[in-house]
Scaffold this motif. Sequence first.
Motif, mmCIF file in Angstrom:
data_model
loop_
_atom_site.group_PDB
_atom_site.id
_atom_site.type_symbol
_atom_site.label_atom_id
_atom_site.label_comp_id
_atom_site.label_asym_id
_atom_site.label_seq_id
_atom_site.Cartn_x
_atom_site.Cartn_y
_atom_site.Cartn_z
ATOM 1 N N GLY A 35 -57.670 14.951 -57.634
ATOM 2 C CA GLY A 35 -56.588 15.804 -58.131
ATOM 3 C C GLY A 35 -56.618 16.071 -59.613
ATOM 4 O O GLY A 35 -55.873 16.921 -60.114
ATOM 5 N N THR A 36 -57.475 15.353 -60.363
ATOM 6 C CA THR A 36 -57.505 15.528 -61.824
ATOM 7 C C THR A 36 -58.533 16.564 -62.250
ATOM 8 O O THR A 36 -58.561 16.969 -63.410
ATOM 9 C CB THR A 36 -57.871 14.211 -62.535
ATOM 10 N N GLY A 37 -59.418 16.967 -61.337
ATOM 11 C CA GLY A 37 -60.508 17.865 -61.709
ATOM 12 C C GLY A 37 -61.725 17.132 -62.229
ATOM 13 O O GLY A 37 -62.765 17.744 -62.480
ATOM 14 N N VAL A 38 -61.614 15.806 -62.388
ATOM 15 C CA VAL A 38 -62.764 15.007 -62.828
ATOM 16 C C VAL A 38 -63.590 14.626 -61.603
ATOM 17 O O VAL A 38 -63.079 13.994 -60.681
ATOM 18 C CB VAL A 38 -62.302 13.736 -63.580
ATOM 19 N N ARG A 419 -58.717 9.561 -71.968
ATOM 20 C CA ARG A 419 -59.844 8.659 -71.717
ATOM 21 C C ARG A 419 -61.149 9.379 -72.030
ATOM 22 O O ARG A 419 -61.253 10.585 -71.847
ATOM 23 C CB ARG A 419 -59.875 8.220 -70.247
ATOM 24 N N PRO A 420 -62.179 8.642 -72.447
ATOM 25 C CA PRO A 420 -63.477 9.260 -72.756
ATOM 26 C C PRO A 420 -64.050 10.061 -71.585
ATOM 27 O O PRO A 420 -64.624 11.134 -71.771
ATOM 28 C CB PRO A 420 -64.381 8.058 -73.076
ATOM 29 N N GLY A 421 -63.875 9.548 -70.354
ATOM 30 C CA GLY A 421 -64.443 10.232 -69.185
ATOM 31 C C GLY A 421 -63.513 11.244 -68.561
ATOM 32 O O GLY A 421 -63.774 11.720 -67.450
ATOM 33 N N GLY A 422 -62.422 11.562 -69.220
ATOM 34 C CA GLY A 422 -61.441 12.487 -68.646
ATOM 35 C C GLY A 422 -60.304 11.727 -67.980
ATOM 36 O O GLY A 422 -60.388 10.515 -67.769
ATOM 37 N N PRO A 423 -59.234 12.435 -67.649
ATOM 38 C CA PRO A 423 -58.039 11.765 -67.133
ATOM 39 C C PRO A 423 -58.243 11.099 -65.775
ATOM 40 O O PRO A 423 -59.038 11.556 -64.958
ATOM 41 C CB PRO A 423 -57.009 12.886 -67.030
ATOM 42 N N ALA A 424 -57.531 10.004 -65.565
ATOM 43 C CA ALA A 424 -57.443 9.345 -64.257
ATOM 44 C C ALA A 424 -55.962 9.108 -63.983
ATOM 45 O O ALA A 424 -55.120 9.347 -64.851
ATOM 46 C CB ALA A 424 -58.218 8.039 -64.261
ATOM 47 N N ARG A 425 -55.658 8.626 -62.776
ATOM 48 C CA ARG A 425 -54.264 8.351 -62.432
ATOM 49 C C ARG A 425 -54.122 6.926 -61.929
ATOM 50 O O ARG A 425 -54.944 6.453 -61.146
ATOM 51 C CB ARG A 425 -53.776 9.343 -61.365
ATOM 52 N N ALA A 426 -53.055 6.283 -62.380
ATOM 53 C CA ALA A 426 -52.827 4.874 -62.059
ATOM 54 C C ALA A 426 -51.911 4.759 -60.854
ATOM 55 O O ALA A 426 -50.868 5.415 -60.790
ATOM 56 C CB ALA A 426 -52.198 4.168 -63.257
ATOM 57 N N HIS A 427 -52.321 3.894 -59.912
ATOM 58 C CA HIS A 427 -51.491 3.690 -58.727
ATOM 59 C C HIS A 427 -51.047 2.224 -58.645
ATOM 60 O O HIS A 427 -50.290 1.762 -59.481
ATOM 61 C CB HIS A 427 -52.211 4.172 -57.464
#
Length: 442
Positions: A35-38, A419-427
């Motif tokens: 969902g982040t596009g990464v 973040r260096p590698g692009g956004p992530a999401r925390a669950h």
Amino acid sequence: MSHEHDKPASFYASPQEALQAPREEFLYLACLHEGTGVDAPDFLAVVDAEKGRIVHETPMPNVGDELHHYGWNRCSSACHGPDRSHLIVPGFRSSRIHILNVADDPRKPQIEKVIEPAEIVAQTGYTRPHTVHCMPGDNVVVSMLGDADGNGAGGFAVLDAKTFDVKGRWENGGEKPPLNYDFWYQPRKNVLISSEFGEPNAYEKGFDLDDVAAGRYGSRLHFWNLEERTLTQTVDLGETGLIPLEVRWLHDPDAEEGFVGAALSSTMWRFRRDNGGWDADQVIAVESVELEGWPFPVPGLITDLLLSMDDRFLYFSDWLHGDLRQYDVSDPSNPKLTGQLWLGGLLGKPSDAGRELNGGPQMIQLSLDGRRLYVTNSLYSTWDNQFYPGLRSWLLRVDCGPDGGMEVDRNFFVDLDDRPGGPARAHEVRLQNGDCTTEIFQ
């Protein structure tokens, strides 16, 4: 000299003993890129609890798992054998299950085994693994939400707690619920309770209110005979109990009651033993709020809840409204609000975090001593993008007073967006030696 019957360090004989556990030094955090596009695999992050920053990431071998809920191979109800040595980490979207070794180096989890969806389907007929609980008898049980085609299913998969081989289905024939989500069990009471979310084919593409009217989402609780592994009773919460997600039994091993939050109806229910059977009563209701641009009043959307280890405080999050609540449930039939924080949300309330927060409070986890509450803001990738376009994810910590009250720890903030590698999401958050949603007592 062998001390075969010595209890491993992080197992507790009772909730009272768990309250005395040492403070967590680090925590595990499921992070996803869906969902982040990464275009990168999800990862399990190790967060230093003192510094409030990620110190290690263990990426999964594949892209698109959607890491969600996960659990241990051992906990206080299944404390035979070694200490907590492995995390069982399902991909909620991929139906892949990862086994991570945390015994060799707890701060650097290593992937030891990956169970592919085809094997799980072949052994059980199920997909979409959700809640993981270790259970007595060298078993790890996982609630499964879908069949092979993504229709609703109401069963459980069993893994061997030592070899992590798929043993098959947990339920022992007989009637099964049409839907599944979360579960909890009480060994002394010989009972397991499960809840209902919806059909994977409905929720995976995003939320559509028409799917609720079409019966593709649930409203029921199910009570099972734990030893016989058979369904004994179903309680329908009705129109004011739509989408009952997280189930939390009281930690007291003699308790015959607990709480379940109905997400869409934004109501909290107390379930209890009643004349030999089971019943449930609504004890809290979060009022929906009219909001410009919304075709219907915005529900609070109770997405996660938990009980403190001493069963005194109930916490829950309203993901759409943006508030985190704390209730004194010393009298479980009459909860009393003792704390409320605004942490983002759609209602535009000023933030209590000392910074602007995107999204709303979602997953929560409480330290065993009841003093530190960890909060993340991702619900499910397609729902994140639907309700909070451009969601920026975070992990924060809330200090909880011994007699109630909450305050955000402003020195602890993990930014998953920058973040260096692009956004992530925390669950989901897990604490290193167990927490208030892993520990069940014999």
